[in-house]
Design a protein around this motif. Structure first.
Motif, PDB file in Angstrom:
ATOM      1  N   ARG A  71       0.712  -1.263   0.017  1.00 48.89           N
ATOM      2  CA  ARG A  71      -0.027  -0.051   0.025  1.00 48.89           C
ATOM      3  C   ARG A  71       1.112   1.203   0.017  1.00 48.89           C
ATOM      4  O   ARG A  71       0.349   2.258  -0.708  1.00 48.89           O
ATOM      5  CB  ARG A  71      -0.910  -0.062   1.176  1.00 48.89           C
ATOM      6  CG  ARG A  71      -2.119   1.040   1.241  1.00 48.89           C
ATOM      7  CD  ARG A  71      -2.861   0.856   2.400  1.00 48.89           C
ATOM      8  NE  ARG A  71      -3.976  -0.097   2.000  1.00 48.89           N
ATOM      9  CZ  ARG A  71      -3.843  -1.161   2.679  1.00 48.89           C
ATOM     10  NH1 ARG A  71      -2.872  -1.520   3.595  1.00 48.89           N
ATOM     11  NH2 ARG A  71      -4.804  -2.039   2.159  1.00 48.89           N
TER      12      ARG A  71
ATOM     13  N   GLY B 206       2.248   1.763  -3.295  1.00 52.88           N
ATOM     14  CA  GLY B 206       1.296   1.854  -4.667  1.00 52.88           C
ATOM     15  C   GLY B 206       1.190   0.879  -5.336  1.00 52.88           C
ATOM     16  O   GLY B 206       0.182   0.674  -6.011  1.00 52.88           O
ATOM     17  N   THR B 207       1.902  -0.405  -5.074  1.00 58.74           N
ATOM     18  CA  THR B 207       1.876  -1.401  -5.790  1.00 58.74           C
ATOM     19  C   THR B 207       0.370  -2.263  -5.398  1.00 58.74           C
ATOM     20  O   THR B 207       0.129  -3.147  -6.354  1.00 58.74           O
ATOM     21  CB  THR B 207       2.870  -2.356  -5.542  1.00 58.74           C
ATOM     22  OG1 THR B 207       3.203  -2.795  -4.402  1.00 58.74           O
ATOM     23  CG2 THR B 207       4.040  -1.876  -6.340  1.00 58.74           C
TER      24      THR B 207
ATOM     25  N   THR C 230      -2.556  -1.266  -5.798  1.00 60.00           N
ATOM     26  CA  THR C 230      -3.485  -1.003  -6.889  1.00 60.00           C
ATOM     27  C   THR C 230      -3.358  -1.972  -7.705  1.00 60.00           C
ATOM     28  O   THR C 230      -4.307  -2.569  -8.472  1.00 60.00           O
ATOM     29  CB  THR C 230      -3.380   0.567  -7.212  1.00 60.00           C
ATOM     30  OG1 THR C 230      -3.365   1.345  -6.266  1.00 60.00           O
ATOM     31  CG2 THR C 230      -4.218   0.592  -8.385  1.00 60.00           C
TER      32      THR C 230
ATOM     33  N   SER D 272      -6.234  -5.043  -8.836  1.00 58.33           N
ATOM     34  CA  SER D 272      -6.748  -4.868 -10.111  1.00 58.33           C
ATOM     35  C   SER D 272      -6.259  -6.118 -11.199  1.00 58.33           C
ATOM     36  O   SER D 272      -6.961  -6.107 -12.100  1.00 58.33           O
ATOM     37  CB  SER D 272      -6.288  -3.608 -10.815  1.00 58.33           C
ATOM     38  OG  SER D 272      -4.891  -3.436 -11.181  1.00 58.33           O
TER      39      SER D 272
ATOM     40  N   ARG E 119      -0.894   1.527   5.901  1.00 59.17           N
ATOM     41  CA  ARG E 119       0.080   1.637   4.917  1.00 59.17           C
ATOM     42  C   ARG E 119       1.388   1.633   5.271  1.00 59.17           C
ATOM     43  O   ARG E 119       2.272   1.873   4.528  1.00 59.17           O
ATOM     44  CB  ARG E 119      -0.104   2.781   4.076  1.00 59.17           C
ATOM     45  CG  ARG E 119      -0.366   4.101   4.833  1.00 59.17           C
ATOM     46  CD  ARG E 119      -0.438   5.034   3.627  1.00 59.17           C
ATOM     47  NE  ARG E 119       0.790   5.235   2.698  1.00 59.17           N
ATOM     48  CZ  ARG E 119       0.963   6.183   2.076  1.00 59.17           C
ATOM     49  NH1 ARG E 119       0.273   7.220   1.975  1.00 59.17           N
ATOM     50  NH2 ARG E 119       2.018   5.922   0.967  1.00 59.17           N
TER      51      ARG E 119
ATOM     52  N   GLU F 172     -11.630  -2.757   0.170  1.00 58.52           N
ATOM     53  CA  GLU F 172     -10.687  -1.641  -0.339  1.00 58.52           C
ATOM     54  C   GLU F 172     -10.759  -1.917  -1.957  1.00 58.52           C
ATOM     55  O   GLU F 172     -10.828  -0.893  -2.808  1.00 58.52           O
ATOM     56  CB  GLU F 172      -9.311  -1.967  -0.011  1.00 58.52           C
ATOM     57  CG  GLU F 172      -8.216  -0.928  -0.495  1.00 58.52           C
ATOM     58  CD  GLU F 172      -6.900  -1.023  -0.020  1.00 58.52           C
ATOM     59  OE1 GLU F 172      -5.931  -0.411  -0.545  1.00 58.52           O
ATOM     60  OE2 GLU F 172      -6.889  -1.757   0.966  1.00 58.52           O
ATOM     61  N   ARG F 173     -11.026  -2.913  -2.566  1.00 55.10           N
ATOM     62  CA  ARG F 173     -11.238  -3.098  -3.939  1.00 55.10           C
ATOM     63  C   ARG F 173     -12.436  -2.747  -4.445  1.00 55.10           C
ATOM     64  O   ARG F 173     -12.570  -2.491  -5.780  1.00 55.10           O
ATOM     65  CB  ARG F 173     -11.066  -4.867  -4.041  1.00 55.10           C
ATOM     66  CG  ARG F 173     -10.619  -5.216  -5.518  1.00 55.10           C
ATOM     67  CD  ARG F 173     -10.350  -6.669  -5.706  1.00 55.10           C
ATOM     68  NE  ARG F 173      -9.623  -7.227  -6.550  1.00 55.10           N
ATOM     69  CZ  ARG F 173      -9.370  -8.525  -6.986  1.00 55.10           C
ATOM     70  NH1 ARG F 173      -9.694  -9.450  -6.147  1.00 55.10           N
ATOM     71  NH2 ARG F 173      -8.338  -8.643  -7.884  1.00 55.10           N
TER      72      ARG F 173
END
Length: 248
Positions: free
Chosen positions: A89, A92-93, A95, A99, A170, A246-247
């Motif tokens: 988190r 940023g990975t 995300t 996905s 995070r 979160e997703r």
């Protein structure tokens, strides 16, 4: 699904073992446990009557080494779990991970299995110490196996709890401190279990250490196994739910 989960597990295991932290933890655990092992052997040599409360040399040694391992695990496991999701988190990975065309369950189980490879390394280090006595004395392999099983189950429980905590923040440092606080609180339930307090019996059943002590002493009870499996499963399920939120 299984192939994807194993692929994630392999990537996580490689990430763990390419980290200096993992090898530092393994080295420190080996050094401290080795010191305890040698001290137990020396104390037994100086006072053979120390065996009066045990069934044999292997029981005396494994009880000491495996018992001290609980403290080591309490300290090092939050360090190993803090990066599982908190670092993803922070960089940023997370995300990209969320996905990807894989389920949240696969992600959580994959990371947990990768961590399990590291935990097996810890168990192997500690198991080899009392097992080395097989060359000089008769080992109670059943009792040793019960202790190793208890150690592995307790590590899985610690790992699942730490993984869940890592999904909440995070900051890896915050994840480590919070994970340690959670495990310490569960540890202290064992203290309350033997005090004259309300719900002492409930605390005894919820104690992580109490169930481990039974297996460490060679008492194989399916209730202890079920407790650890349920505990581990509950925190993994909670981690999946947190990431699903979160997703979405």
């Amino acid at each position: 699904m299984i192939a994807t989960t194993l692929s994630i597990a392999g990537n996580e295991a490689r990430r763990i073992f390419t980290s200096p932290l993992a090898w530092t933890v393994l080295g420190v655990v080996a050094a401290i446990s080795g010191y305890i092992f040698v001290m137990l052997l020396l104390s037994l040599q100086a006072d053979p009557m120390a065996l009066s409360d045990y069934m044999g040399v292997s029981d005396y040694i494994s009880a000491g080494v495996f018992g001290f391992a609980t403290l080591l695990f309490l300290l090092v496991m939050p360090l190993m779990t803090m990066r599982l999701f908190a670092e993803e988190r922070k960089t940023g990975t997370i995300t990209l991970l969320l996905s990807a065309p894989v389920s949240t369950t696969q992600i959580v189980l994959g990371k947990f299995l990768g961590l399990t490879v590291f935990m097996l390394g810890l168990v192997l280090i500690l198991m080899l110490m009392p097992a080395s006595l097989a060359f000089s004395t008769d080992l109670d392999y059943g009792r040793l196996a019960a202790g190793v099983l208890g150690m592995l189950l307790m590590l899985l429980a610690f790992g699942a709890a730490g993984l869940f905590v890592s999904t909440l923040t995070r900051e890896p440092t915050i994840a480590a401190v919070t994970g340690f606080g959670l495990l310490l609180m569960l540890w202290l339930l064992d203290v309350l279990a033997y005090q004259d307090v309300p719900l002492a019996q409930v605390f005894r059943h919820l104690s992580l250490i109490g169930h481990y002590d039974n297996l460490r002493r060679g008492i194989f009870d399916t209730a202890d196994i079920a407790y650890y499996l349920l505990f581990t499963g509950t925190f993994l399920w909670a981690a999946v739910q947190r990431l699903d939120i979160e997703r979405s």
